[in-house]
Design an enzyme around this catalytic site. Structure first.
Site, PDB file in Angstrom:
ATOM      1  N   LYS A 112       0.813  -1.214   0.000  1.00 15.07           N
ATOM      2  CA  LYS A 112       0.000   0.000   0.000  1.00 15.07           C
ATOM      3  C   LYS A 112       0.850   1.268   0.000  1.00 15.07           C
ATOM      4  O   LYS A 112       0.479   2.275  -0.597  1.00 15.07           O
ATOM      5  CB  LYS A 112      -0.943  -0.002   1.197  1.00 15.07           C
ATOM      6  N   LYS A 195      -7.451 -10.317  -6.708  1.00 16.49           N
ATOM      7  CA  LYS A 195      -8.584 -10.463  -5.809  1.00 16.49           C
ATOM      8  C   LYS A 195      -9.628  -9.390  -6.087  1.00 16.49           C
ATOM      9  O   LYS A 195      -9.297  -8.242  -6.392  1.00 16.49           O
ATOM     10  CB  LYS A 195      -8.110 -10.354  -4.351  1.00 16.49           C
ATOM     11  N   LYS A 198     -12.927  -3.736  -3.397  1.00 16.52           N
ATOM     12  CA  LYS A 198     -13.832  -2.597  -3.355  1.00 16.52           C
ATOM     13  C   LYS A 198     -13.180  -1.337  -3.910  1.00 16.52           C
ATOM     14  O   LYS A 198     -13.859  -0.399  -4.298  1.00 16.52           O
ATOM     15  CB  LYS A 198     -14.271  -2.331  -1.907  1.00 16.52           C
TER      16      LYS A 198
END
Length: 334
Positions: A112, A195, A198
């Protein structure tokens, strides 16, 4: 199964079928087997910037999704993480005792933060200690997680063992990861190697629990596939990630393993299978989305459930927090 289970979902963006199949659907069964606590982890959500109004609404939507999917507030505590103040307090105490090297090894922080590591907020680095606090506060025995979260449970175990050893007292229960279900990892509809997320820029990469029938049908129709029909055997899915993903979604919503579901769909071209899958998703998701909207329209009931859940959780959490502060030498309030 016995013991105590805790898990949660971040209130960021709309929940997807990946969240449902990989987590929430399994929780419905677990609540009948163990003591269960399910939270909406809003403190974790702010490790990246959030729009205040969107965060507020998403928190309520996640709570509504829990209830609509079948989490029973009479069997499970449903609460918002920030409503139980012990989470933040224990998170700080554990952060003061967790070696920086342990946190630097966490792959999610590396992913991230990327090349902007020096500009990443402290919370993005330190949030695994908050996650450990979430788990350890309730003397949790098992934590339902996906493969990508196993490292965090391993860190939580290390923190618990280190704390117990340092103070020569078994203050914390050392939790075990609980990985269940064939559909624990649902992939993107646009790229079977990634994956379902969202936060993916493409809305067509995922199906939300609140999508309409038309939106579901359109997303399945546009889902990436290959020219060959569905295989006759499981080995036939090798090097066909998109085909395997769609077949896995079908099997999960049929409450079957992929092997059990395969005879009904083997040999079908995607021109026949996609409408079949879309109809199945609409049939299974429509009741959930309808109930979600009912809870969101009647917020007073939702807020009452969250308040009761927080009160129940706080009672347990404060017992553990007091033990921790006592062995660390803090003076109790007079």
């Amino acid at each position: 199964m016995t013991g105590r289970i805790l898990s949660g979902v971040q209130p960021t963006n709309n929940l997807t079928i990946g969240n449902y199949l990989g987590a929430i659907k399994n929780w419905v069964d677990l609540q009948r087997q163990s003591e269960t606590l399910f939270c909406i982890v809003d403190l974790h959500a702010i490790t990246v910037p959030q729009d205040p109004k969107a965060l507020h609404q998403a928190t309520l939507e996640v709570a509504a999704a829990y209830l609509a999917a079948g989490i029973n507030p009479k069997e499970s505590a449903i609460f918002v993480q920030s409503h139980v103040h012990a989470h933040a307090e224990l998170g700080w105490l554990l952060s003061c005792m967790t070696p920086l090297g342990w946190l630097n090894r966490m792959t999610q922080f590396k992913d991230k933060a990327g090349k902007k590591r020096d500009n990443a907020p402290l919370g993005l680095l330190a949030y695994p200690t908050l996650m450990a606090a979430d788990i350890l506060l309730y003397q949790t025995t098992h934590v339902p997680v996906g493969d990508d979260q196993k490292q965090h449970i391993e860190l939580t175990r290390d923190i618990a063992l280190s704390f117990n050893h340092r103070f020569q007292k078994d203050v914390f229960t050392v939790p075990e990861p609980l990985i269940k279900g064939e559909a624990k990892r649902i992939m993107s509809l646009r790229d079977g190697s990634k994956k379902m997320s969202k936060s993916d820029p493409s809305d067509f990469s995922r199906i939300h629990l609140t999508d309409t029938a038309d939106e579901i049908s359109q997303k399945i129709r546009k889902a990436k596939t290959d020219p060959a029909p569905l295989p006759e055997t499981l080995d036939g899915f090798e090097n066909r990630p998109e085909a395997k993903n769609l077949a896995t979604v079908y099997a999960a919503f049929m409450n079957q393993t992929l092997e059990e579901a395969l005879p009904a769909i083997a040999g079908k071209p995607f021109s026949d299978f996609k409408p079949l899958l879309a109809d199945l998703l609409v049939d299974k998701l429509s009741p959930i989305s309808t109930k979600m909207l009912q809870y969101l329209d009647e917020k007073s009931e939702l807020e009452t459930i969250l308040k009761r859940g927080a009160e129940h959780a706080s009672t347990r959490a404060n017992q553990t927090l007091k033990q921790v502060k006592d062995v660390m030498g803090f003076v109790s309030p007079f």
